[in-house]
Each structure stands twice: as structure tokens, then as C-alpha cells.
Enzyme design. Structure first.
Site, PDB file in Angstrom:
ATOM      1  N   GLU B 285       0.679  -1.189   0.047  1.00  0.00           N
ATOM      2  CA  GLU B 285      -0.010  -0.187   0.096  1.00  0.00           C
ATOM      3  C   GLU B 285       0.811   1.368  -0.071  1.00  0.00           C
ATOM      4  O   GLU B 285       0.376   2.227  -0.577  1.00  0.00           O
ATOM      5  CB  GLU B 285      -0.778   0.158   1.280  1.00  0.00           C
ATOM      6  CG  GLU B 285      -1.650   1.282   1.391  1.00  0.00           C
ATOM      7  CD  GLU B 285      -2.747   0.875   2.190  1.00  0.00           C
ATOM      8  OE1 GLU B 285      -3.614   0.120   2.213  1.00  0.00           O
ATOM      9  OE2 GLU B 285      -3.158   1.731   3.338  1.00  0.00           O
ATOM     10  N   PRO B 336      -9.115   4.238   2.316  1.00  0.00           N
ATOM     11  CA  PRO B 336      -8.951   3.086   2.519  1.00  0.00           C
ATOM     12  C   PRO B 336      -9.073   2.182   1.696  1.00  0.00           C
ATOM     13  O   PRO B 336      -9.674   2.221   0.719  1.00  0.00           O
ATOM     14  CB  PRO B 336     -10.080   3.020   3.605  1.00  0.00           C
ATOM     15  CG  PRO B 336     -10.274   4.343   4.016  1.00  0.00           C
ATOM     16  CD  PRO B 336     -10.090   4.977   2.626  1.00  0.00           C
ATOM     17  N   ARG B 337      -8.407   0.977   2.113  1.00  0.00           N
ATOM     18  CA  ARG B 337      -8.434  -0.285   1.132  1.00  0.00           C
ATOM     19  C   ARG B 337      -9.913  -0.741   0.603  1.00  0.00           C
ATOM     20  O   ARG B 337      -9.711  -1.047  -0.513  1.00  0.00           O
ATOM     21  CB  ARG B 337      -7.799  -1.228   1.633  1.00  0.00           C
ATOM     22  CG  ARG B 337      -6.507  -1.069   2.118  1.00  0.00           C
ATOM     23  CD  ARG B 337      -5.804  -2.181   3.051  1.00  0.00           C
ATOM     24  NE  ARG B 337      -4.421  -1.975   3.105  1.00  0.00           N
ATOM     25  CZ  ARG B 337      -3.630  -2.562   4.028  1.00  0.00           C
ATOM     26  NH1 ARG B 337      -3.808  -3.825   4.690  1.00  0.00           N
ATOM     27  NH2 ARG B 337      -2.130  -2.409   3.861  1.00  0.00           N
ATOM     28  N   ASP B 338     -10.801  -0.779   1.246  1.00  0.00           N
ATOM     29  CA  ASP B 338     -12.158  -1.395   0.932  1.00  0.00           C
ATOM     30  C   ASP B 338     -12.624  -0.471  -0.035  1.00  0.00           C
ATOM     31  O   ASP B 338     -13.072  -0.834  -1.120  1.00  0.00           O
ATOM     32  CB  ASP B 338     -13.125  -1.575   2.052  1.00  0.00           C
ATOM     33  CG  ASP B 338     -13.188  -0.195   3.091  1.00  0.00           C
ATOM     34  OD1 ASP B 338     -12.406   0.519   2.894  1.00  0.00           O
ATOM     35  OD2 ASP B 338     -14.364  -0.065   3.800  1.00  0.00           O
TER      36      ASP B 338
END
Ligand SMILES: Cc1cc2nc3c(=O)[nH]c(=O)nc-3n(C[C@H](O)[C@H](O)[C@H](O)COP(=O)(O)OP(=O)(O)OC[C@H]3O[C@@H](n4cnc5c(N)ncnc54)[C@H](O)[C@@H]3O)c2cc1C
Ligand code: SF4
Ligand code: FES
Lengths: 255, 668
Positions: B285, B336-338
């Protein structure tokens, strides 16, 4: 990244039922391998083929499959981790080979690495070297000083990091004609020798680790440099030189 | 069964301190008479084993690899969070706590998360003292980077190998205790059951993976630090051997399993290349600090790229859709990742994907702007006036190399493309499981004396984990939390004496393990274990993956049931039980995944809302964002095993938010 035409490969794989039995090379043919597959994916496909023919699949160590856990080992065409530089077996891709090629696959060979089965060897001797001194004696209680209390020169910190990236795979041992574990050991010793935190125990550490390596049956270092060439993490020979200096000064001052 | 989270009374910021002050302790002489089993040697298990041994307990540690240093934590790349505020950018314990609660979409426990934030700073001190070589700046002080979902720089790192360096730190602490005989290490051992005596966890049954021997090990408490269960999807970024067996076996013996459907699909992974693929590779990331994510604006350009008729560089700036920057201007590429994962799926589903695989799944992650920006900066620093285009590029590439060199190499090795010259192609992949064994504030499961730590428990990340927080949690649990809380329980055991492995409970558990293994060996079916694992993975990815619907989930439950029956009838495990036999190891793991998968889908079906990594198509806002339902679903779903996974009983732990206000998560 679309799969191109599959490759046809002949494999000569070392098969050995256990530590007591004698092993031998066996020949397998595997077809339609995608050049984008990794070497271990090719081995998976081979095993699938063997299982379907009621044979016994080839056993090999592997886990992360991204070059960091140090599980995968094996000689590929006589080289630890195969022909490509700076990669582990699991990062090797079939595009490195030619269609129609014959590939030899064997376990790492060293007195201190007895074969367990097929391509799997016992590398616990490397762990025991670490038990002898691969640590800084600080309690894990959390009552330590602030992390930024001691600034560390970037250059030294970076060097310590480079040494610390050793994955403990044992390729250096397998590459060495003396089966010496010097590169492996020197990586840990250098990491700590370069950091202020590691100074206190530096002398005992180097003496204890070297002694343990001898007891485990690893040979002496005769500076051929084969280890550095085969090391997938590019651990430099400089570390062995540093270890030797540390060792010399420790033996001179210890009673 | 009534769930008691045992959260201490008092104001949030004093809970942990007060609790520690009032906890029962075991005196050092008595600790020598107490045995603790730790399953797992990752950041959680490794740090716990070392600390418990240092405190004086006799520790037996287990891992399935040939050395504790190879636990899956070794693969973590990007970094570890800590509220040190070294950058002076306004970070604090409260802010880390708040970011984690918000990042988790308000589905985690305030008290646990606050404690995590509180001990985070200590972790860094501890690791530096151990000789972990974190990245430093030219002044010799520790450097930080930013991760998704936050506006401060609090991530400590060691190039792209942070997990490796932290794990080797914990491993070195273990080595010190192994040398002293305080830890007995069992490498190449797999726990296959837990033994419960008079309602308390008193041991495990493990298989020696070299000889095949089934062994009994007893202790006064058992700690599970066996990692996450992302491999239920077959393809994931987890290590090949990562499994749910330890967690699932304790679930079947009474430990509740919480929020199984909360899975993190990581946005930046190397896309799938073909059917022989065995695992997926993460591109950290941290790359989103400098990489910009885009797809072509015109659908015909996307098609031409897939067909190899156009290259990324041929697409003009104005014809590129930097869709994260477009949709989320304030967080941009650092959402964020989601959120990032769903946005990639949305573009690819709409036909803009750039990778030529079955599903056209892939988007660009482009470093060209960063190379320019860094190059100009370097030229200035070096006093080069009017640098040429080539000079800027070469200087910029050097900076990028120093930051992400090993990741770029890894990418090149896998794809044979050079990311310094052409953008990376990436796509989301299963990465982490927020769900796991239910634990109380003490990290104890619903079985007394049985603990779960690290990714194996459900405790701190709610419905979505922020980057660089898993390493933090693993080490917090192992170094700083469990060693305290376990003492409170063990204080009752100072007079118990050794637990005998001759007890009938040990025999019963051993017999059940042996009979399972015999079934596999004698089955002589027609398909390999992988055949079933891949099928399960496809069901999970298509119906229980990034977006879920009630009808898809119901189908998944039925399909998994059928697949499980077929597995037991038709699986083929070669070889014998008394030898090194990886196919047998896989079979025992897949058997558990086939049960977990069903509960996983059931949990997703039950949760009629979208939150964090759990996205139900029925529950979204008009512009496609997740729609939470705090009124009805602000609870932890803790499942009790009753025989069939989909007939598990649901227990609800209501989540109370006393210190943060529940808001719609917005990164716009
Ligand atoms: C590629 C990748 C990159 C990541 N990067 C980051 C990052 O930058 N920052 C971050 O915070 N998080 C990151 N994560 C997440 C993080 O690495 C993990 O969540 C964390 O390391 C899990 O640690 P753990 O100790 O709980 O378990 P693990 O490290 O998975 O260890 C599990 C241990 O249990 C043992 N075990 C398992 N089953 C059994 C059994 N049945 N019997 C005996 N032993 C068993 C294994 O041998 C192993 O020792 C990343 C994850 C991946 C996959
Ligand atoms: S020094 Fe290199 S070859 Fe030797 S164990 Fe370490 S990583 Fe492997
Ligand atoms: S499998 Fe982990 S380094 Fe090769």
C-alpha cells in the site's frame, strides 16, 4: 500477461523417501507450461500429474512464494535457487527456461543439511547458530527508552538493514565448496555490530556463533565468493570481512 | 451463553492502566510451575512466546514451517503504525484510536482499540532496542510514511520488508529464551485439535510433519496465534500454508467465531495471470503514497490496451481517468483499502479494465508523476539548473528506487514488465481477515484458558483494517497485552501441577484426529485436494467476495455444502500417514476451509448492511457507497458451533460507542 503457447519441459528430479534411504534422479515430462508460471507452479502442475497417475508427489519446502520466508531451497541445474540472480526458487519464472529444455532439480547438499525427503532438507542447524547469539539481550517488557533517544547515522542504519535482510535460506551454504555458513552468520553479526544496541554483547556473540557453526559441521570460509553470487538477497562479502574483524578482536581480548 | 466482553469500568483513557494495576499476578517462583502452549510464531505468537518465557513461564511453541522465522508475518511489506507523533503533524493516541475505529467502520470495540493505540508507541521503542533496523532520515532519526485512510505520517518501516524485520526481532527474542531452555520449540508441527478438561483448555494434539506421529502436549493455558484465514479463497496474498485449522478446531470445541465475513480485499496486487496460478502477490500500500491509479476514460482505449494495440504511455493525460482522485478528492489515492478495491472493481466491471485475463481485471498504478516530482526536487537540491528531461527522470527514478526498489524488482520478476518505464498493473486480492476467534478484553476466548491473538482473533479492526495496523496489533497482543492478562487467569493454577496427557480427554481428541487422517489416507478418491480448494475459492470469490447479494450468498451456502460432501467422498490423498506428506496437510486444512466457508457466507447473509470490507449490493447509497445500519447492526456477530456450519447459533455483542460519534465514513 496472457499465457503464450505452453512450454514442454523434461525434469530430472531427485527422489529420496527419507533420510535413511538412497536417492536417485527420476525423469518426468511436463507439457503446456505457461511461461508466466513460476517454477513452483510448474512443480505444482507436475505433482497434480503424478497424483492423478497414483504416484507419490515430489515434496519440497515453500510457503510465502514471494522470496521472503526463506523456505524454498533446491538446486536447479546445479545452482541454488536456479539460474536467475538475486531471486529465490519461488520467484523464478518459467520464461527463464527454453521450450524443450531438460531441468535438473535436487536438494541443497551440505553435511549440516541432511535430506528429510526428496527436495526437503533439515536446516535447523541455522536456527541453532542463532540460538547461540543471534539476539540482543533486552527484555520485551516495554520499559525501554524512547526509540529516538539514540540517533543512528543513516548510512550505518541502511547497512545494518541490508545485512538484516538475510532470509536464512541456506543457499550460501549450498553454494560453498566447504559448506560454510559464514555469509549467513556474518549477516546477523554485522547487523548488530553496526548498531549501538548490538555493541554490548558483540564479543560474546561472534565467538558463540562461530563456535556453534563449527559444531554443526559447517566448514571454514576460504573466500571463494560463491555464496555472494548465489545469495538471493545480495548479502555482501563485506559482512564476512566485518565478522572476521569482530572475531579477531574478540579472540584477542577474551580470556 | 451470555457474552461478557469484560471491558473494565472507568474512562476510556484510564481503563488499561487501572486494569493493570488491579490484575492478579503470579509470583516468579510459581511461574516456573506453569506451562503455556503457544501455537504460531508470527508477530503475535512469537512475541507472546518470548515475553511469557521471559516472565518465567515454561513455553512450548509450535509452527508448521521448519523455523519460527518463516511465519507468514515475514511477508508484511509496508510498515507498522505507532502514535509517536515524531513528525509533529498532530498525531496522538486518541487520533490513532479514532482513525482505527473510523477505518473499521464503527464495528470494533472502543476499549480494545484504545489500548492498542496506547501501547503502540512502546512497540517501536521495544523493537529499536532489539536492533530492528527501521528506516532513518539523514539526521539519524526514525522516518515515517503515510498509509491509506489517515491524514498523518505515523507508519514506521524498513524499506518494503517491515514484517521481516519485526518478525526477526521477535524471533531473536525467542532465540534468547530457547537458548535458556525457557521456550521449547516445535518446528514442523501442526496443531490439529485442542484438548479441554473440565471446561478448561489444557493441551493440544499436534502432528509431527516429518514423522507423521500424533503427539499430545499439555499445558495450563493455550494461546492461538495461527494467523488469518484468507486462503479460504484459494488465491490470496497469504502464504501457501496459512490456514484456519487451529482457529476452526477450537471453534468446534466451544470457542465462538466472530464476524467471519469481514475480509479485506487489498487494492494493489499483481493481477491473476492464468489457471496454474497458486497465489497472489501484494504490491504494498505504501506505493499509493506516490503511485496514481487510473484507467482510460474511453472504453475503446481500454480495449485497445487489452489487445496490445495501445500502451499506457499512448493514452494522453486528458484521456485518463484517475478515478480515485475524481471520486475522493480529499483522500485521493490514499482512501482506505475497501474503498479503493470497490472502485477498481466498479471500473473493471464497467469495461475499463486494462489486463488481458478472463475477466479483464486490472488498473494502472503509475509512477510517472512521482518520478517527475522527485526528479525536479533532487535537481534543485543538487543545484542543477534547467535540468534536461532525461536528467530529471534519472534522478527521479533513483528516489523511487530507494523507496520501493524491492517492490519494483518483485513486480518485474513476476510480470517481466519494467515499472520504472510503464505503469504497474494491479487488481484487488484477498489479503487479510478481520474476523476471527471471539475474545474478551483479556484476549481470552469463550473457553477458559484458551486465548487468541494476532490475526487469529477478531478484536481490533472492525469491518476494515487500516494499513500497517496488523503488525501493530500482533506485537501489541504478544508483547504487551496477553502477558498481563494471562497472569490473572493463571493465578488460579499455581497449585495445579503438571497436566497429565494420559487423561481420557487427550485420548478422545487424539483418536478423533487419527480417525480423520485415516479417512483421508484410505479414501482413494479421484480428485486432488487442490481441485476442491480451487472450486471453493471460486465460489467464495464470485459470491462472497468484493460485493455480495442475498441470492448469491444463499447459492454459495448450498454449493459449499455440496462441495464438502463431494470432497469427503472423492478426495485423493496419496502416501501414508506416517511420513512427510504435504498432500495430507493440505487435506486437513481444506476440510476446515470447507466448513468455515459456509459459516462465512451465512454471516454475510445475516448482516443486512454494508460496512467496511463487507459490501451488500442491496445496501448502498445512490452514488454507490456503502450504507451502514447502526440501528440494527452495531454488533459483533459471534457464532456458536452446533454441528452444521450454517446451523450455528448467532450471539450478539452490542457495540457501545461512548467516545466517538458514529458517522458515515466519508473520504470525499
Ligand atoms: C503480503 C502481505 C503484506 C502485509 N503487509 C502488512 C503491512 O505492511 N503492515 C501490516 O500491519 N500488516 C501487513 N500484513 C498483515 C500482517 O502481515 C498479518 O496480519 C500478520 O503478520 C499476522 O501475524 P500473526 O502473528 O497473527 O500470524 P502469522 O504471521 O500468519 O503466523 C501464523 C503462525 O501460526 C503457525 N500456524 C498456523 N496454523 C498452525 C497450526 N495449525 N499448527 C501450528 N502452527 C500453526 C504458523 O506456522 C505461523 O507461525 C500483510 C499481509 C500480507 C499477506
Ligand atoms: S546469506 Fe543469503 S544465501 Fe545465505 S541464508 Fe542469508 S539470504 Fe540465504
Ligand atoms: S517460498 Fe518463501 S522464499 Fe520462496
Amino acid at each position: 500477461m496472457a499465457a503464450e503457447k505452453g512450454m514442454n519441459i523434461t525434469l530430472k528430479v531427485w527422489r529420496q523417501k527419507n533420510g535413511q534411504s538412497k536417492g536417485a534422479l527420476e525423469t518426468y515430462q511436463i507439457n503446456d507450461v505457461s511461461p508466466d508460471s513460476s517454477f513452483l507452479e510448474m512443480m505444482d502442475a507436475l505433482n497434480d500429474q503424478i497424483i492423478m497417475k497414483d504416484g507419490s508427489p515430489v515434496v519440497f519446502d515453500h510457503d510465502c512464494r514471494e522470496g521472503i520466508c526463506g523456505s524454498c531451497s533446491m538446486y536447479i541445474n546445479g545452482q541454488p535457487h536456479g539460474p536467475a540472480r538475486l531471486v529465490t526458487t519461488c520467484q523464478l519464472h518459467m520464461r527463464e527456461f527454453k521450450d524443450g529444455e531438460t531441468i535438473y532439480v535436487e536438494p541443497f547438499r551440505a553435511k549440516a543439511f541432511p535430506v528429510i525427503k526428496d527436495l526437503v532438507v533439515d536446516r535447523s542447524a541455522l536456527d541453532r547458530i542463532q540460538h547461540a547469539g543471534g539476539y540482543i539481550s533486552v527484555n520485551t517488557s516495554g520499559n525501554t527508552q524512547d526509540a529516538n533517544a539514540i540517533p543512528i547515522e543513516k548510512e550505518k542504519a541502511d547497512k545494518a538493514f541490508d545485512a538484516a535482510t538475510c532470509i536464512g535460506c541456506g543457499a550460501c551454504v549450498a553454494a560453498c565448496k566447504n559448506a560454510s555458513a559464514s555469509l549467513f552468520m556474518s549477516a546477523k553479526i554485522s547487523q548488530y555490530a553496526l548498531l549501538p544496541q548490538g555493541q554490548v554483547e558483540a564479543k560474546n556473540r561472534v565467538l558463540a556463533m562461530v563456535k556453534q557453526a563449527e559444531e554443526e559441521g559447517f566448514g571454514p570460509c576460504s573466500n571463494t565468493g560463491a555464496c555472494e553470487i548465489e545469495c538471493p538477497k545480495g548479502i555482501s562479502l563485506e559482512n564476512i570481512a566485518r565478522m572476521n574483524r569482530e572475531y579477531l578482536s574478540a579472540s584477542l581480548t577474551s580470556k | 451463553m451470555k457474552l461478557d466482553s469484560k471491558i473494565p469500568e472507568g474512562p476510556l483513557k484510564d481503563k488499561w492502566t487501572n486494569y493493570k494495576n488491579n490484575i492478579r499476578l503470579v509470583n516468579p517462583a510459581n511461574k516456573r510451575n506453569i506451562d503455556v502452549i503457544v501455537v504460531g510464531t508470527g508477530l503475535a505468537g512469537g512475541s507472546a512466546a518470548a515475553t511469557l518465557a521471559e516472565l518465567g513461564y515454561n513455553v512450548k511453541a509450535f509452527c508448521y514451517q521448519d523455523s519460527p522465522r518463516r511465519a507468514h508475518s515475514i511477508a508484511a511489506q509496508g510498515g507498522i503504525n505507532a502514535a509517536k507523533n515524531y513528525q509533529g503533524d498532530g498525531d496522538s493516541t486518541y487520533r490513532l484510536f479514532y482513525d482505527t475505529i473510523k477505518g473499521g467502520d464503527y464495528r470494533s470495540r472502543e476499549a480494545n482499540v484504545y489500548r492498542l493505540a496506547e501501547v503502540s508507541a512502546n512497540i517501536i521503542d521495544q523493537c529499536v532496542a532489539q536492533g530492528v533496523p527501521f528506516a532513518r532520515d539523514y539526521g539519524g532519526l526514525l522516518d515515517n510514511r503515510s498509509f491509506g485512510g489517515v491524514l498523518v505520517s505515523r507508519t514506521f518501516y524498513a524499506k518494503g520488508q517491515t514484517g521481516q524485520q519485526l518478525l526477526l526481532g521477535a524471533y531473536s527474542a525467542m532465540n534468547r529464551q530457547i537458548a535458556k531452555g525457557k521456550i521449547e520449540m516445535f518446528n514442523r508441527h501442526e496443531m490439529l485439535d485442542v484438548v479441554i478438561v473440565d471446561g478448561k483448555a489444557r493441551g493440544i494434539i499436534a502432528r509431527n510433519l516429518v514423522t507423521g506421529e500424533i503427539e499430545r502436549h499439555s499445558a495450563h493455558a493455550v494461546v492461538i496465534g495461527s494467523g488469518g484465514y484468507g486462503n479460504v479463497f484459494f488465491l490470496s496474498t497469504n502464504a501457501m500454508g496459512s490456514n484456519v485449522t487451529a482457529s476452526w478446531k477450537i471453534h468446534k470445541r466451544g470457542a465462538l467465531f466472530a464476524n467471519p465475513c469481514y475480509t479485506q480485499i487489498h487494492p494493489t496486487c499483481v493481477p491473476v495471470h492464468g489457471t496454474q496460478q497458486s497465489k497472489l502477490t501484494l504490491m504494498s500500500e505504501s506505493l499509493r503514497n506516490d503511485g496514481r491509479i487510473w484507467v482510460p476514460k474511453k472504453i475503446e482505449d481500454a480495449k485497445a490496451i487489452r489487445e496490445g494495440k495501445l500502451r499506457a504511455r499512448d493514452i494522453k493525460e486528458e484521456d485518463r481517468d484517475y478515478y480515485l482522485e475524481r471520486r475522493y478528492p480529499s483522500f485521493g489515492n490514499l482512501v482506505p483499502r475497501d474503498v479503493a478495491s470497490r472502485a477498481a472493481k466498479e471500473r473493471c466491471d464497467a469495461g475499463y479494465g486494462v489486463v488481458n485475463n478472463d475477466t479483464n481485471e486490472g488498473v494502472f498504478l503509475d509512477f510517472a508523476s512521482a518520478i517527475q516530482r522527485y526528479g525536479k526536487q533532487e535537481a534543485l537540491l543538487k543545484g542543477i539548473h534547467n535540468p534536461s528531461k532525461e536528467e530529471v527522470e534519472s534522478l527521479g527514478k533513483k528516489v523511487v528506487e530507494s523507496k520501493y526498489g524491492n517492490l519494483f524488482d518483485m513486480y518485474k520478476q513476476i510480470t517481466a514488465e519494467n515499472p520504472y518505464e510503464t505503469p504497474m498493473k494491479i487488481y484487488p486480492a484477498v489479503h487479510y481477515t478481520m474476523g476471527g476467534v471471539w475474545v474478551d478484553y483479556n484476549l481470552m476466548t469463550t473457553v477458559p484458558g484458551l486465548y487468541a491473538i494476532g490475526e487469529a482473533n477478531f478484536s481490533d479492526h472492525g469491518a476494515n483494517r487500516l494499513g500497517a495496523s496488523a503488525l501493530m496489533q500482533g506485537l501489541a497482543d504478544g508483547y504487551f497485552v496477553l502477558p498481563y492478562t494471562i497472569g490473572d487467569y493463571l493465578a488460579d493454577d499455581i497449585r495445579t501441577g503438571k497436566i497429565s496427557t494420559d487423561l481420557p480427554e487427550f485420548k478422545e481428541a487424539e483418536d478423533s484426529v487419527k480417525s480423520m487422517i485415516d479417512t483421508f489416507i484410505n479414501n482413494k478418491g479421484k480428485h486432488s485436494v487442490d481441485y476442491f480448494h480451487k472450486k471453493l475459492g471460486l465460489i467464495m470469490w464470485n459470491k462472497v467476495g468484493m460485493s455480495r447479494t442475498a441470492s448469491g450468498l444463499k447459492e454459495a451456502i448450498e454449493e459449499i455444502k455440496v462441495l464438502r460432501e463431494q470432497f469427503w467422498k472423492e478426495v485423493k490423498v496419496p502416501g501414508t500417514a506416517d511420513e512427510m506428506n504435504p498432500e495430507l496437510e493440505k487435506a486437513t486444512r481444506v476440510a476446515d476451509f470447507l466448513e468455515l466457508g459456509e459459516l462465512f457466507a451465512r454471516d454475510a447473509l445475516e448482516r443486512e448492511e454494508s460496512c467496511g470490507g463487507h459490501f451488500r449490493e442491496e445496501h448502498r447509497t445512490e452514488d454507490g457507497e456503502a450504507k451502514r445500519d447502526d440501528e440494527n447492526f452495531a454488533y459483533v456477530a459471534a457464532w456458536e458451533y452446533t454441528g452444521q456450519p450454517s446451523e450455528a447459533i448467532l450471539h450478539k455483542e452490542e457495540l457501545k460507542f461512548e467516545n466517538v460519534e458514529l458517522k458515515t465514513r466519508s473520504y470525499k
